[in-house]
Design an enzyme around this catalytic site. Structure first.
Site, mmCIF file in Angstrom:
data_model
loop_
_atom_site.group_PDB
_atom_site.id
_atom_site.type_symbol
_atom_site.label_atom_id
_atom_site.label_comp_id
_atom_site.label_asym_id
_atom_site.label_seq_id
_atom_site.Cartn_x
_atom_site.Cartn_y
_atom_site.Cartn_z
ATOM 1 N N CYS A 9 -4.505 12.282 3.971
ATOM 2 C CA CYS A 9 -3.181 11.692 3.331
ATOM 3 C C CYS A 9 -2.282 12.717 2.645
ATOM 4 O O CYS A 9 -2.751 13.565 1.784
ATOM 5 C CB CYS A 9 -3.791 10.707 2.187
ATOM 6 N N CYS A 17 0.271 10.951 -4.900
ATOM 7 C CA CYS A 17 -0.208 9.760 -5.224
ATOM 8 C C CYS A 17 -1.965 9.975 -5.246
ATOM 9 O O CYS A 17 -2.232 10.482 -4.290
ATOM 10 C CB CYS A 17 -0.039 8.629 -4.290
ATOM 11 N N CYS A 20 -6.197 6.437 -4.468
ATOM 12 C CA CYS A 20 -7.593 6.791 -3.789
ATOM 13 C C CYS A 20 -8.166 7.895 -4.252
ATOM 14 O O CYS A 20 -8.260 9.083 -3.697
ATOM 15 C CB CYS A 20 -7.159 6.985 -2.266
ATOM 16 N N CYS A 89 1.800 5.433 3.666
ATOM 17 C CA CYS A 89 0.329 5.325 3.409
ATOM 18 C C CYS A 89 -0.312 4.763 4.383
ATOM 19 O O CYS A 89 -0.138 3.941 4.906
ATOM 20 C CB CYS A 89 0.421 4.231 2.280
ATOM 21 N N GLN A 212 -8.258 -12.078 -0.141
ATOM 22 C CA GLN A 212 -8.956 -10.784 -0.072
ATOM 23 C C GLN A 212 -8.069 -9.803 0.703
ATOM 24 O O GLN A 212 -7.503 -10.138 1.643
ATOM 25 C CB GLN A 212 -10.457 -10.721 0.470
ATOM 26 N N GLU A 262 -9.671 -25.420 -7.140
ATOM 27 C CA GLU A 262 -8.764 -24.209 -7.377
ATOM 28 C C GLU A 262 -7.593 -24.680 -8.154
ATOM 29 O O GLU A 262 -7.089 -26.005 -8.046
ATOM 30 C CB GLU A 262 -8.397 -23.876 -5.912
ATOM 31 N N ASN A 299 -16.514 -17.662 -6.956
ATOM 32 C CA ASN A 299 -15.880 -16.410 -6.564
ATOM 33 C C ASN A 299 -14.845 -16.025 -7.578
ATOM 34 O O ASN A 299 -13.856 -16.407 -7.536
ATOM 35 C CB ASN A 299 -15.256 -16.320 -5.105
ATOM 36 N N CYS A 325 -16.170 -9.493 -7.853
ATOM 37 C CA CYS A 325 -15.554 -7.899 -7.415
ATOM 38 C C CYS A 325 -15.865 -7.243 -8.730
ATOM 39 O O CYS A 325 -15.284 -5.985 -8.765
ATOM 40 C CB CYS A 325 -14.086 -8.129 -7.499
#
Length: 364
Positions: A9, A17, A20, A89, A212, A262, A299, A325
């Site tokens: 990158c 940036c 990551c 990116c 996701q 939901e 979830n 997550c």
């Protein structure tokens, strides 16, 4: 003397940036470290091998901050108050990367004024782009007001001739806040939903819905969850916080009743609507039912299921499938529910970061 990092990158190597944060670490070590940390955090009878991702090109969604000027817009991020272009990116799906050029030209062509964070002036704050598995795009323009509404409507056909545009909308975020979007969505082009189907799973995403971010890993996650549930063989399943209905639809069968709940009415309708999908607050809906399911699927957002954990603890629910997550909040919820982790697996939705998704089968 320090040595400049060398990664694939250019933005990372130049210090432009650093999103990551683990990019300098070989990916196999990243994955092993995540798995080790997860196993230390969650005691479990059986930890399966972690599921790794493609290292690049996996992100199906980009939240592109717009800065600069109408004549020279900058699409990417803002660092120290200055816009940084990120059109190349490496994380983006190819369709998103290729859309950056036409989107940049579109801003100038339509006369859109980028929003200035420092001056709190201008209109166009960001562009949210989602790519489906077929290479088609949903584009959402996040604006401060309706000032550019007609200009975008006038020129959106020009944009659709240059990118695989299936859905376009305007989102209004009038206040100066660090939020990705506002409550108001105005449809301006194409379909109402983006087809996010994964093989036989018929999934539809509305502009303000959640999906996701890693399509390949999501496909494996749903298939794994369905296989685990088939082993338990419940007659009834509730999928709370069901979103577009991926878990619920993957687990449905002629011999099993599955209900997805939901909060977002738009998301529930996109999933298929009643009777299988209900628009309601998950905790309130669950408490109002006369029965409980053989298996509960949750979830939740990063904060976990909150007070719903106490309801599970006091209910007759014996098995929970928890997709998390944020494993720390899942561990806290599990303790409150009085559950024990029987099987768990890590799915690396977010390579080059500390984040991941974990699927946990719990029972009393």
């Amino acid at each position: 003397m320090s040595v400049a990092p060398s990664t694939p990158c250019w933005y990372f190597n130049e210090g432009l940036c650093r999103s990551c944060s683990l990019l300098e670490t070989p990916y196999d070590i990243q994955l092993a470290d995540k798995a080790r940390h997860a196993q230390q955090l969650l005691p479990c009878d059986e930890w399966l091998e972690p599921v790794g991702s493609a290292e690049f090109g996996f992100r199906n969604k980009a939240k592109i901050i717009v800065s600069g000027t109408t004549e020279e817009p900058v699409l990417g991020i803002v660092r120290d108050g200055i816009g940084q272009d990120l059109r190349d990116c490496l994380l983006y799906d190819r369709a998103i990367t290729e859309a950056h050029g036409p989107l940049t030209d579109f801003i100038s062509r339509a006369g859109l004024i980028p929003y200035s964070i420092a001056d709190r002036s201008g209109e166009l704050k960001s562009i949210i782009v989602t790519a489906n598995p077929h290479g088609h795009l949903m584009v959402r323009f996040v604006l401060r007001s309706e000032r550019h509404l007609e200009a975008i409507r006038t020129h959106v056909s020009w944009l659709a001739d240059r990118i695989p545009l299936k859905v376009a909308s305007i989102n209004l975020l009038p206040t100066h806040v660090a939020l990705p979007e506002g409550d108001t969505e105005i449809h301006i082009f194409g379909d109402d939903v983006l087809d996010m189907s994964l093989g036989p799973l018929d999934l539809k995403l509305r502009p303000q819905g959640f999906f996701q971010t890693n399509t390949e890993i999501t496909t494996i996650l749903y298939a794994t969850a369905a296989a685990w549930v088939d082993e338990v063989s419940p007659a009834t399943v509730w999928d709370l916080y069901c979103g577009v209905g991926g878990f619920a639809k993957s687990m449905a069968s002629p011999t099993r009743t599955v209900t997805g709940v939901e909060l977002s009415e738009q998301a529930a309708l996109a999933a298929g609507g009643p009777p299988m999908f209900v628009a309601a607050d998950a905790g309130q809906w669950a408490r109002e039912q006369d029965t409980v399911p053989d298996l509960l699927v949750v979830n939740p957002p990063r904060r976990g299921i909150g007070e719903l954990a106490e309801w599970v603890r006091d209910s007759d629910i014996s098995t929970v499938l928890y997709s998390s997550c944020n494993l720390a909040s899942a561990v806290e919820d599990m303790a409150v529910m009085g559950m024990t982790a029987r099987r768990a697996q890590l799915f690396d939705m977010f390579p080059h970061t500390d984040h991941s998704e974990c699927l946990i089968l719990m029972s009393r």
